[in-house]
Write a protein that holds these residues in place. Structure first.
Motif, PDB file in Angstrom:
ATOM      1  N   PRO A  63      -4.829  11.579  16.140  1.00  0.00           N
ATOM      2  CA  PRO A  63      -4.032  12.183  15.062  1.00  0.00           C
ATOM      3  C   PRO A  63      -3.190  13.370  15.528  1.00  0.00           C
ATOM      4  N   PHE A  64      -2.015  13.504  14.911  1.00  0.00           N
ATOM      5  CA  PHE A  64      -1.091  14.608  15.142  1.00  0.00           C
ATOM      6  C   PHE A  64      -0.554  14.642  16.574  1.00  0.00           C
ATOM      7  N   THR A  65      -0.403  13.436  17.137  1.00  0.00           N
ATOM      8  CA  THR A  65       0.226  13.284  18.443  1.00  0.00           C
ATOM      9  C   THR A  65       1.319  12.228  18.319  1.00  0.00           C
ATOM     10  N   THR A  66       2.098  12.078  19.387  1.00  0.00           N
ATOM     11  CA  THR A  66       3.136  11.050  19.392  1.00  0.00           C
ATOM     12  C   THR A  66       2.526   9.661  19.288  1.00  0.00           C
ATOM     13  N   VAL A  67       1.353   9.487  19.876  1.00  0.00           N
ATOM     14  CA  VAL A  67       0.664   8.198  19.765  1.00  0.00           C
ATOM     15  C   VAL A  67       0.350   7.890  18.309  1.00  0.00           C
ATOM     16  N   ALA A  68       0.021   8.898  17.532  1.00  0.00           N
ATOM     17  CA  ALA A  68      -0.269   8.696  16.115  1.00  0.00           C
ATOM     18  C   ALA A  68       0.969   8.183  15.378  1.00  0.00           C
ATOM     19  N   VAL A  69       2.146   8.653  15.780  1.00  0.00           N
ATOM     20  CA  VAL A  69       3.390   8.159  15.172  1.00  0.00           C
ATOM     21  C   VAL A  69       3.527   6.659  15.432  1.00  0.00           C
ATOM     22  N   ILE A  70       3.262   6.247  16.662  1.00  0.00           N
ATOM     23  CA  ILE A  70       3.364   4.826  17.016  1.00  0.00           C
ATOM     24  C   ILE A  70       2.347   4.001  16.244  1.00  0.00           C
ATOM     25  N   VAL A  71       1.126   4.515  16.116  1.00  0.00           N
ATOM     26  CA  VAL A  71       0.091   3.804  15.369  1.00  0.00           C
ATOM     27  C   VAL A  71       0.506   3.649  13.909  1.00  0.00           C
ATOM     28  N   ALA A  72       1.036   4.710  13.305  1.00  0.00           N
ATOM     29  CA  ALA A  72       1.458   4.650  11.911  1.00  0.00           C
ATOM     30  C   ALA A  72       2.621   3.679  11.731  1.00  0.00           C
ATOM     31  N   GLU A  73       3.591   3.720  12.637  1.00  0.00           N
ATOM     32  CA  GLU A  73       4.738   2.821  12.537  1.00  0.00           C
ATOM     33  C   GLU A  73       4.314   1.369  12.731  1.00  0.00           C
ATOM     34  N   THR A  74       3.383   1.137  13.645  1.00  0.00           N
ATOM     35  CA  THR A  74       2.888  -0.224  13.858  1.00  0.00           C
ATOM     36  C   THR A  74       2.174  -0.735  12.617  1.00  0.00           C
ATOM     37  N   PHE A  75       1.389   0.115  11.986  1.00  0.00           N
ATOM     38  CA  PHE A  75       0.625  -0.266  10.793  1.00  0.00           C
ATOM     39  C   PHE A  75       1.538  -0.744   9.673  1.00  0.00           C
ATOM     40  N   VAL A  76       2.669  -0.061   9.483  1.00  0.00           N
ATOM     41  CA  VAL A  76       3.539  -0.423   8.357  1.00  0.00           C
ATOM     42  C   VAL A  76       4.556  -1.501   8.733  1.00  0.00           C
ATOM     43  N   ALA A  77       4.887  -1.624  10.027  1.00  0.00           N
ATOM     44  CA  ALA A  77       5.941  -2.559  10.438  1.00  0.00           C
ATOM     45  C   ALA A  77       5.412  -3.939  10.800  1.00  0.00           C
TER      46      ALA A  77
ATOM     47  N   LEU B 127       0.841  -1.194   0.000  1.00  0.00           N
ATOM     48  CA  LEU B 127       0.000   0.000   0.000  1.00  0.00           C
ATOM     49  C   LEU B 127       0.880   1.249   0.000  1.00  0.00           C
ATOM     50  N   PRO B 128       0.610   2.227  -0.863  1.00  0.00           N
ATOM     51  CA  PRO B 128       1.375   3.483  -0.804  1.00  0.00           C
ATOM     52  C   PRO B 128       1.282   4.087   0.594  1.00  0.00           C
ATOM     53  N   PRO B 129       2.406   4.508   1.165  1.00  0.00           N
ATOM     54  CA  PRO B 129       2.384   5.002   2.548  1.00  0.00           C
ATOM     55  C   PRO B 129       1.387   6.129   2.786  1.00  0.00           C
ATOM     56  N   VAL B 130       1.261   7.046   1.822  1.00  0.00           N
ATOM     57  CA  VAL B 130       0.308   8.149   1.998  1.00  0.00           C
ATOM     58  C   VAL B 130      -1.119   7.612   2.078  1.00  0.00           C
ATOM     59  N   VAL B 131      -1.415   6.594   1.270  1.00  0.00           N
ATOM     60  CA  VAL B 131      -2.740   5.974   1.334  1.00  0.00           C
ATOM     61  C   VAL B 131      -2.941   5.333   2.707  1.00  0.00           C
ATOM     62  N   GLY B 132      -1.885   4.730   3.243  1.00  0.00           N
ATOM     63  CA  GLY B 132      -1.962   4.192   4.599  1.00  0.00           C
ATOM     64  C   GLY B 132      -2.285   5.276   5.606  1.00  0.00           C
ATOM     65  N   GLY B 133      -1.672   6.455   5.451  1.00  0.00           N
ATOM     66  CA  GLY B 133      -1.973   7.567   6.352  1.00  0.00           C
ATOM     67  C   GLY B 133      -3.414   8.023   6.247  1.00  0.00           C
ATOM     68  N   VAL B 134      -3.929   8.080   5.024  1.00  0.00           N
ATOM     69  CA  VAL B 134      -5.332   8.452   4.833  1.00  0.00           C
ATOM     70  C   VAL B 134      -6.249   7.407   5.470  1.00  0.00           C
ATOM     71  N   ALA B 135      -5.899   6.130   5.322  1.00  0.00           N
ATOM     72  CA  ALA B 135      -6.701   5.068   5.936  1.00  0.00           C
ATOM     73  C   ALA B 135      -6.686   5.178   7.453  1.00  0.00           C
TER      74      ALA B 135
ATOM     75  N   GLY C  82      12.223   3.947   9.413  1.00  0.00           N
ATOM     76  CA  GLY C  82      12.229   4.642   8.135  1.00  0.00           C
ATOM     77  C   GLY C  82      10.874   5.115   7.653  1.00  0.00           C
ATOM     78  N   GLU C  83       9.822   4.922   8.433  1.00  0.00           N
ATOM     79  CA  GLU C  83       8.477   5.294   8.003  1.00  0.00           C
ATOM     80  C   GLU C  83       8.355   6.815   7.815  1.00  0.00           C
ATOM     81  N   PHE C  84       7.746   7.212   6.693  1.00  0.00           N
ATOM     82  CA  PHE C  84       7.592   8.639   6.387  1.00  0.00           C
ATOM     83  C   PHE C  84       6.160   8.987   5.970  1.00  0.00           C
ATOM     84  N   GLY C  85       5.673   8.333   4.901  1.00  0.00           N
ATOM     85  CA  GLY C  85       4.417   8.765   4.295  1.00  0.00           C
ATOM     86  C   GLY C  85       3.209   8.702   5.211  1.00  0.00           C
ATOM     87  N   ALA C  86       3.010   7.557   5.855  1.00  0.00           N
ATOM     88  CA  ALA C  86       1.857   7.421   6.754  1.00  0.00           C
ATOM     89  C   ALA C  86       2.002   8.332   7.962  1.00  0.00           C
TER      90      ALA C  86
END
Length: 266
Positions: free
Chosen positions: A135-149, A103-111, A208-212
């Motif tokens: 969204p837009f908190t440190t917890v959101a970073v962890i959620v995004a990293e977990t989603f892709v990793a 999945l494109p990382p930006v699409v993952g972020g939108v999801a 290395g996560e960026f887009g999401a």
């Protein structure tokens, strides 16, 4: 001479294969070599210890560590289900679990915003019930990293579990061990190398996560700006600092791959 003749005759015939192979190596390595040549090594220590870099490095260390804990806690049982289950829908579950890999990382972020945002499927109820906004908190970073990793870890551990003889479970059961005890005392120790490899890959992917992350968590220094986002910001303001942080990330990736070399080298 006659013994060497076949080898000499075959050497020119290999060039149609060797040439594109070495071109592939050049395509992969040239940007990395260029990165090492372009960085200002004299400024490197100062660039990676600047306030911006220290904040990003510290935040990445915290978020990736928490992400790794979540990935191992959730991914190990999921890998067991995929490896040992026999339900006809399991192949579809496996396909869905691995979707974030392609999945494109930006699409993952939108999801993620659609799920956890203030107007999201879960986020709206969470905000109304307890006033928590992700969204837009440190917890959101962890959620995004977990989603892709998470898929990286699950795939690695599932492979290890598939290679484990299921008769071990039966032997443990005959000795009176419960399924949970068998899982924690028999299965996990036997697949520990696969878990370590999967954990390292998942951690590197989270690092290395960026887009999401930028889509779901934003780019706020000290709160959501991880190292990749700091590189993106520095590239516009201070290219030398961006090069230095990129070299630091490259070094981390090389160390991780070096630690995993036994997984693919004889």
């Amino acid at each position: 001479m006659s013994a060497r003749a076949p080898h000499l005759a075959a050497a020119p015939a290999r060039w149609p294969i060797l040439l594109p192979a070495w071109l592939a190596v050049a395509v992969l390595l040239l940007p990395l070599v260029a990165l090492l040549l372009q960085v200002d090594w004299g400024r490197l220590p100062n660039d990676i210890t600047s306030p911006l870099a220290r904040q990003a490095l510290a935040l990445s260390a915290v978020t990736t560590s928490v992400t790794l804990g979540v990935v191992v806690l959730l991914g190990t049982p999921l890998a067991w289900v995929l490896a040992r289950g026999s339900h006809p829908l399991l192949p579809w579950l496996r396909a869905l679990v691995t979707v974030p890999l392609v999945l494109p990382p930006v699409v993952g972020g939108v999801a993620l915003l659609a799920a956890w945002g203030r107007g999201g499927v879960v986020g709206a109820a969470l905000d109304d019930a307890v006033g928590i906004t992700i969204p837009f908190t440190t917890v959101a970073v962890i959620v995004a990293e977990t989603f892709v990793a998470l898929p990286f870890y699950v795939i690695s551990v599932e492979g290890s579990m598939r290679g484990l003889d299921p008769r071990y479970d039966g032997i443990a059961a005959t000795l009176g061990a419960s399924p949970l005890r068998t899982f924690t005392r028999v299965v996990i120790p036997l697949i520990a190398p696969g878990m370590a490899a999967g954990a390292a890959l998942a951690w590197a992917r989270a690092l290395g996560e960026f887009g999401a992350t930028i889509t779901f968590a934003g780019n706020f220094p000290g709160r959501t700006q991880t190292v990749p986002l700091a590189v993106f910001t520095a590239l516009e303001q201070d290219p030398d600092a961006a090069l230095a942080l990129s070299v630091a990330m490259l070094g981390v990736c090389v160390v991780v791959l070096g630690a995993l070399r036994s997984r693919w080298l004889p």
